[in-house]
Design an enzyme around this catalytic site. Sequence first.
Site, mmCIF file in Angstrom:
data_model
loop_
_atom_site.group_PDB
_atom_site.id
_atom_site.type_symbol
_atom_site.label_atom_id
_atom_site.label_comp_id
_atom_site.label_asym_id
_atom_site.label_seq_id
_atom_site.Cartn_x
_atom_site.Cartn_y
_atom_site.Cartn_z
ATOM 1 N N TYR A 80 0.823 -1.213 0.000
ATOM 2 C CA TYR A 80 0.000 0.000 0.000
ATOM 3 C C TYR A 80 0.860 1.267 0.000
ATOM 4 O O TYR A 80 1.871 1.323 0.696
ATOM 5 C CB TYR A 80 -0.916 0.021 1.245
ATOM 6 C CG TYR A 80 -1.733 1.284 1.275
ATOM 7 C CD1 TYR A 80 -2.805 1.431 0.401
ATOM 8 C CD2 TYR A 80 -1.401 2.358 2.104
ATOM 9 C CE1 TYR A 80 -3.535 2.605 0.363
ATOM 10 C CE2 TYR A 80 -2.131 3.526 2.077
ATOM 11 C CZ TYR A 80 -3.197 3.653 1.205
ATOM 12 O OH TYR A 80 -3.911 4.816 1.164
ATOM 13 N N TRP A 128 1.160 5.647 -1.805
ATOM 14 C CA TRP A 128 0.816 6.601 -2.858
ATOM 15 C C TRP A 128 1.824 6.664 -3.983
ATOM 16 O O TRP A 128 1.548 7.246 -5.030
ATOM 17 C CB TRP A 128 0.632 7.987 -2.233
ATOM 18 C CG TRP A 128 -0.783 8.274 -1.895
ATOM 19 C CD1 TRP A 128 -1.572 7.542 -1.044
ATOM 20 C CD2 TRP A 128 -1.601 9.328 -2.406
ATOM 21 N NE1 TRP A 128 -2.826 8.101 -0.999
ATOM 22 C CE2 TRP A 128 -2.865 9.199 -1.814
ATOM 23 C CE3 TRP A 128 -1.376 10.368 -3.294
ATOM 24 C CZ2 TRP A 128 -3.914 10.068 -2.088
ATOM 25 C CZ3 TRP A 128 -2.417 11.251 -3.565
ATOM 26 C CH2 TRP A 128 -3.679 11.091 -2.963
#
Length: 768
Positions: free
Chosen positions: A113, A115
């Site tokens: 996980y 960005w």
Amino acid sequence: MTSKHSALTSSHWGAGIVETDGTRITAVHPYAADPAPNRLNENIPGSLYGTSRIRRPAVRASWLEHGAQRRAGTRGQDAFVEVEWDAALELIAGEIRRVREQHGNGSIFAGSYGWSSAGRVHHAQSLLKRFLNTQGGFVRSEGNYSYNAALVLMPYISEDYRLSIIDSTRWSVVEKHSELVLAFGGLAERNTAVCDGGLTFHRFPGAVRACARAGVEFINISPLRSDMRADIQTEWLAPRPGSDTALMMGLAFVLLDEGLHDPAFLDRYTVGFDRVAAALRGEGADGIAKTPQWAEAQTGIPAKRIVALAREMAAKRTLITVAAGLQRADFGEQPLWMCVTLAAMLGQIGLPGGGYIIGAAVNGNIGTKERLFSSGTMRQLANPVSDFLPVAMIAEMLLNPGGDYLYNGQQRRFPDARLVWWAGGNPFHHHQDLTRLHAAFQTPETVIVNEIGWTAAARHADIVLPVAAAQERLDFGAGKSDDSLVPMPAHAAPPYQARLEYDIYADLADRLGSAEAFTENRTAEQWAEALWDVTRQFSSRAGVALPDWETFIAGDAIAVPDPSPEQVYLADFRADPEKHPLPTPSGRLELYSETIAGFGLADCPGQATWFPPRDDPAEHGPLFLLSGQPKTRLHSQLDDGAYSRSYKVKDREPVLINPADAAARGIADGDVVELFNGRGRCLAGARISDDVRPGCLFLWTGAWYDPDFSQSPPLDRHGNPNALTHDRRTSSLSQSPAAHSVRLDVRKWTKGEPPAVQAFAPPPFISK
Ligand SMILES: Nc1nc2c(c(=O)[nH]1)N[C@H]1C(S)=C(S)[C@@H](COP(=O)(O)OP(=O)(O)OC[C@H]3O[C@@H](n4cnc5c(=O)[nH]c(N)nc54)[C@H](O)[C@@H]3O)O[C@H]1N2
Ligand SMILES: Nc1nc2c(c(=O)[nH]1)N[C@H]1C(S)=C(S)[C@@H](COP(=O)(O)OP(=O)(O)OC[C@H]3O[C@@H](n4cnc5c(=O)[nH]c(N)nc54)[C@H](O)[C@@H]3O)O[C@H]1N2
Ligand SMILES: [Mo]
């Protein structure tokens, strides 16, 4: 750069104009056409060439030495050995073969996980997943840290949450039709700097200013005054953190009690209001009437104000917004459900300027724009492994291989993760209770991290691969819901031995026999052009002609028209609920959900329910800790850059302290302070401000975790709030992160010179 290439780049926070000295990037300037550029680009050059940049592939010394005894030593504390690329890739290929043969692909966890960065080709997770899918697959993660409770809950009560973001009511509609906006968690402009994949034109600040000029009243309901622009804010109400559901219930009680609710709307468009009314009147499971006096006791907001506000809401065209931050908290499902309930009682859902927005200001696109057509995407290919992990259960999974857990009404089992691979995320920034995560990260046999810088996550790896940053690779930007396309030439070569992740996987796939499946016989540059061609096909179907690749990559960003500038959320449903039913079992808004009630969960029953936050002040301290997103960076990215550093106080992350709380503890502005509770501690730099509610501390997320493990609990010297947060999830329905519900205390650092911050120094290396 040669004139063949544009000087542009794109980041999640916007476009920028890159300046180089021929070898290195020296500055990234604001993009002039952006109506509200931010300063995040100022972090880029200092960070790319700073002390934290990973220079060579590195292997944790004890892992290298002990081979089969892979858990030897301590991840996060051990020294590294720098190796050649060939040696690093050979070790990884060997590990993939070994884990697959001994345990199967279900023991490879690559949820990964995070960005990462903008760009259609070089999206870190997609490339990692594509590569692993050519190797038999991996266990993925499901959901996100941003609005996970909404992702799981909203389909039961209204519709797919991502659709509601796309279909959100536009601020231009609010400007024309709303009279009152009640913003729970505010409308934090700093957060609208960002949108995943890029955001070239920042329209939110202008849009809400226009609303205020048109006379719309904005009430900021938040522990932080600056969660809303001062020039639009008509009132600041600061309820106790975690008490918004009680405040909404108090408002709902008044509507019901005074007959100000809309029975016709409730009848036609919702199910379950009878149970809501019973609970409000004190005839529910808790037997408590949710009177304004009761709500005052929970929230600290005067009962008189609650009564008056409920009347104003009923008299005016009222929009209720809830920031995503509210659901990143204990029982974070509840304020969402109660918001829908309250808005339904007002009966304005589907009317222009009425109803609700969940996750307002979570990104800069919501309510401002949408994408007219999709863009080419690097396909991840099919994953033969179906198992997944609810994203915020990472520590739980690593500590309990094979253990049982509840998620979304199902009893599930954790995988036995032997090999963990992270690319494009920083779990030692994003996860809660980092002391626990540090322990959890000792359990896998092998941890691989691809990174730009020596983050705490990279330090917890066995094999660290230095990778190119966004400005060092050829790509193009097309934010998922942005209205622009941005050329992203490679402005400088990756420094030291950093490589493109695409090339790394291509090499690995070659070693492991899946080169063709991974590359489809294209180089990374050929993929950029191919994905651009796909984008051109999508655009031409939408009636927009885009230039060819050569022209585009040499030119300016391209603005694309907004497909629905006057959008009103759920207008279709309101106009004809039979023709446009919601995808819930009843086709209506479910104020009571038989399905959720049927799960029998004590922490998420069948209707909006009040639960106070869980941390015990006697155990952890009297104050609340909020840890929202930082204005000066994206999460932990580029924290060592100039703009982020310019806000630090004596090298530490600033913590906002109310003057009363500071005075009671002898703390002055600029002091180094220690935040502590029963779980952990960290240092931070005091900023005294009456912008923060008394009894609350506000510490921005994203300071690189810098633990001194010789102390127990470890002392984070830099100011990462996740040194203090708990790792319980919102509820067993959605298992979402609950970072905003923390108790703690603070004291001035008086033990002499505070320890130096070492977050941006590389780890110790030993030569072999
Ligand atoms: N206490 C608290 N904690 C929180 C939150 C909170 O409100 N409070 N918010 C949560 C939320 S909403 C989120 S979304 C998460 C964010 O958590 P993350 O998304 O994990 O945070 P980032 O700092 O963006 O991490 C991205 C990492 O990827 C690296 N990177 C960038 N580009 C590339 C690339 O191309 N390749 C590779 N390999 N690496 C790259 C960066 O250097 C950085 O270390 O944090 C969560 N954590
Ligand atoms: N500049 C910048 N922008 C960003 C990001 C970034 O790192 N930097 N991150 C992006 C990401 S990934 C996300 S998910 C979004 C996050 O967007 P949000 O989730 O909206 O952001 P937060 O800052 O966590 O929360 C907003 C505010 O909610 C308030 N709040 C917290 N708890 C409570 C409560 O119990 N009650 C009330 N009434 N208010 C409360 C806090 O004061 C906080 O400032 O931001 C995005 N935008
Ligand atoms: Mo997020």
